[in-house]
Scaffold this motif. Structure first.
Motif: not given
Length: 70
Positions: A23-26, A28
């Protein structure tokens, strides 16, 4: 990059690939940067170096495969 070759290649194939998934939120940010460096920037460098050798001769092909960002 091509300086050690005795002759200009007729064909250069860039087929490197590296991906980071999630997910884009996770994701790195360092892994995303690595993905872009391998898939896109390195492809640009290979294409540029090949074109510099091929253009004076007037012939040659550069293929980009497997590098989704290229």
């Amino acid at each position: 990059m091509f300086d050690t070759l005795r002759e200009t290649p007729d064909l250069v194939v860039y087929n490197a690939n590296y991906r980071t998934r999630g997910a884009i939120t996770s994701l790195d940010p360092a892994e995303v940067e690595k993905t872009l460096r391998i898939s896109a920037y390195a492809g640009f460098l290979v294409g540029q170096a090949a074109a510099k050798r091929m253009l004076p001769r007037g012939t040659g092909s550069i293929f980009f495969t497997g590098a989704s960002a290229s």
